[in-house]
Design a protein around this motif. Structure first.
Motif, PDB file in Angstrom:
ATOM      1  N   VAL A 101      -0.687   1.154 -10.647  1.00  0.00           N
ATOM      2  CA  VAL A 101       0.351   0.399  -9.935  1.00  0.00           C
ATOM      3  C   VAL A 101      -0.169  -1.027  -9.740  1.00  0.00           C
ATOM      4  O   VAL A 101      -1.212  -1.239  -9.119  1.00  0.00           O
ATOM      5  CB  VAL A 101       0.676   1.035  -8.563  1.00  0.00           C
ATOM      6  N   VAL A 119       2.022   1.791  -3.521  1.00  0.00           N
ATOM      7  CA  VAL A 119       0.952   2.310  -4.391  1.00  0.00           C
ATOM      8  C   VAL A 119       0.846   3.819  -4.209  1.00  0.00           C
ATOM      9  O   VAL A 119       0.694   4.577  -5.170  1.00  0.00           O
ATOM     10  CB  VAL A 119      -0.396   1.618  -4.087  1.00  0.00           C
ATOM     11  N   HIS A 170       0.830  -1.223   0.000  1.00  0.00           N
ATOM     12  CA  HIS A 170       0.000   0.000   0.000  1.00  0.00           C
ATOM     13  C   HIS A 170       0.856   1.260   0.000  1.00  0.00           C
ATOM     14  O   HIS A 170       0.505   2.256  -0.630  1.00  0.00           O
ATOM     15  CB  HIS A 170      -0.942   0.003   1.198  1.00  0.00           C
TER      16      HIS A 170
END
Ligand code: ADP
Length: 495
Positions: free
Chosen positions: A451, A443, A440
């Motif tokens: 992504v 991203v 995360h």
């Protein structure tokens, strides 16, 4: 399953002279000029196509303008446009294999992927936008009681679409689907080296009942036909997929002419980042190889920079070299082929120049590096892996648009992010890790329009595609694509 017999019967089938589609008719160039279509499979002429002038572009633009202004398309109820477009999609689907083979002969993509990514994807895209168009509503603004504030969504008018040669039908349909469903008329300019299938589908649109002048296709050189389009005062919105230099030129020409809105998708230098805790190195190897080498690297979202955590770098590269050397390169009409032909001799020469420069700088060629199958007359290149690339090298900065992978090691997440974000581009990226938090974080930190996590290159129509930085502006795919082709128009009505 691919129908191999049918493919073989079409391999050398004669192709009738390819003409412009202007105002509902197939016609030659005004000055009669033509150009030979060279197949990258064998370097031989496979057809003759009309070679347009600015006058042909102007005819098409005028036809699109008339068709827009008299409402023959925008004035139809959306459900009627939907009906015609669904019929169009069905016609494309019914001829999918023939279209795919024609497209492969024209641009060199592997047949298995071409069938899915070209006619079948184009049909699905046209269907998606057709189905959506009678479900788009305007708004009533929350004004005071003495006023009615309405927000209409109105077609923008005449759309110019300039598309590239790597996936002409797929990328063409990403523009045509929402533009036409929204009620606009279109002038489309295919790439010089991948025009044939787009002409066919424009003919099928007429067969499906799309009125004359709604979809026009003008063939010819970018700097002639495309230039005329970008300077035209009669084109309201110009959508483009291609190189950064041409994108810049389109913006300049828009500024010089009518300030038409210009939406650009300009490719990338996308980083594919493998951490040591990737869930499966085998999967990462396999997918990374496909992520750069399918369609011989001629994919705007290609994972052309591989960043590997140093502790697994050598092992990963060794496995990747093995996987790459196992890929069958060659005849794209053979279903077993993993990497087909490079689209043109000019593109092949450009790819080889990048490799020569890397070699001269002392970078290591771990596999590939040269032209192969030259005796066929076709334009084939061995998938090439270059290691020890410096992030500042042109191989790590410029879009090659060929089967050339630049590999770089990294030590920390911060370093990976700095290298990944250290180019002018921002189209796609990928990260391989089992850490949910890192996934995360990455991203958020990677500057890219998409992504991928623990995969590379998958998506479908529901997910927008567009770049940041010099990869462009605006989005293809998903319902967001309509934003480019529908204007907000307000009404302020005193009650
Ligand atoms: P590539 O390098 O991938 O071929 P280009 O940007 O040159 O990308 O080409 C993409 C599309 O842009 C093609 O349809 C091409 O004909 C068109 N094109 C090239 N030059 C111009 C130009 N000066 N004006 C408008 N379109 C152009």
């Amino acid at each position: 399953m691919l129908d191999v017999k049918r493919i073989e019967s079409l391999r050398h089938a004669a192709v009738a002279p390819v003409l412009h589609v202007i105002d509902g008719t197939s016609r030659p160039s005004r000055d009669g000029a033509t150009s030979e279509v060279i197949s990258p499979l064998d370097g031989r002429a496979m057809a003759v196509m009309a070679w347009g002038t600015a006058a042909d572009a102007e005819d098409a633009i005028a036809a699109a303008r008339r068709a827009f202004e008299d409402g023959r398309w925008s004035g139809l109820p959306p459900a009627e446009r939907k009906r015609i477009m669904l019929r169009w999609a069905a016609l494309i689907e019914a001829q999918a294999l023939d279209l795919a083979v024609l497209g492969v002969r024209n641009n060199g993509t592997e047949i298995g992927m071409a069938l899915k990514a070209e006619p079948l994807s184009a049909a699905a895209t046209i269907r998606y936008y057709a189905e959506a168009v009678d479900k788009i509503f305007g708004e009533i603004a929350p004004t005071g009681d003495d006023v009615l504030g309405l927000v209409h969504r109105a077609p923008v008018g005449v759309v110019g679409a300039i598309v590239p040669w790597n996936f002409p039908l797929m990328i063409g349909a990403w523009k045509l689907g929402p533009a036409l469903a929204a009620g606009n008329t279109v002038v489309l300019k295919p790439a010089e080296t991948a025009s044939l299938t787009l002409v066919r589908i424009a003919e099928l649109a007429l067969e499906a009942g799309m009125p004359a002048g709604v979809l026009n296709v003008v063939l010819g050189e970018g700097k002639v036909v495309g230039e005329a389009m970008s300077l035209s005062p009669e084109i309201d919105v110009l959508v483009f997929t291609g190189s950064g230099g041409v994108g810049r030129r389109l913006l300049e020409n828009a500024a010089k002419s009518n300030l038409k809105r210009v939406y650009l998708e300009l490719g990338g230098k996308s980083p594919n980042i493998v951490f040591a805790d990737a869930p499966s190195l085998d999967e990462a190897v396999k997918v990374s190889a496909m992520g750069i080498f399918r369609n011989s690297g001629q994919v705007c979202v290609a994972g052309s920079r591989l960043l590997v955590e140093r502790s697994i770098h050598d092992e990963f590269v060794a496995r990747l070299v093995r996987a790459t050397e196992a890929m069958k390169v060659g005849d794209p009409l053979d279903p077993a082929t993993a990497a087909g032909a490079v689209n043109s001799l000019a593109q092949l020469e450009q790819n080889l120049r990048f490799v020569a420069e890397a070699r001269a700088m002392g970078r290591a060629i771990a596999t590939g590096g040269g032209r192969v199958l030259e005796a066929t007359g076709g334009y084939y290149m061995a998938p090439t892996i270059v290691t020890g690339v410096n992030p500042a090298d042109s191989l790590a900065q410029a879009e090659v648009f060929g089967p050339v992978l630049a590999v770089m090691p990294f030590d920390t997440e911060d370093e990976a992010v700095a290298i990944a974000n250290g180019t002018d581009y921002g189209l796609a990226a990928a990260v391989w890790t089992t850490s949910l938090s890192r996934a995360h974080r990455m991203v958020r930190r990677l500057r890219a329009g998409i992504v991928h996590v623990n995969t590379y290159g998958g998506s479908d129509l529901t997910v927008p595609l567009g770049g940041v930085k010099q990869s462009g502006n605006g989005h293809d795919k998903s319902l967001h694509a309509f934003d480019k082709y529908l204007d907000l128009k307000s009404a302020w009505i005193r009650l």
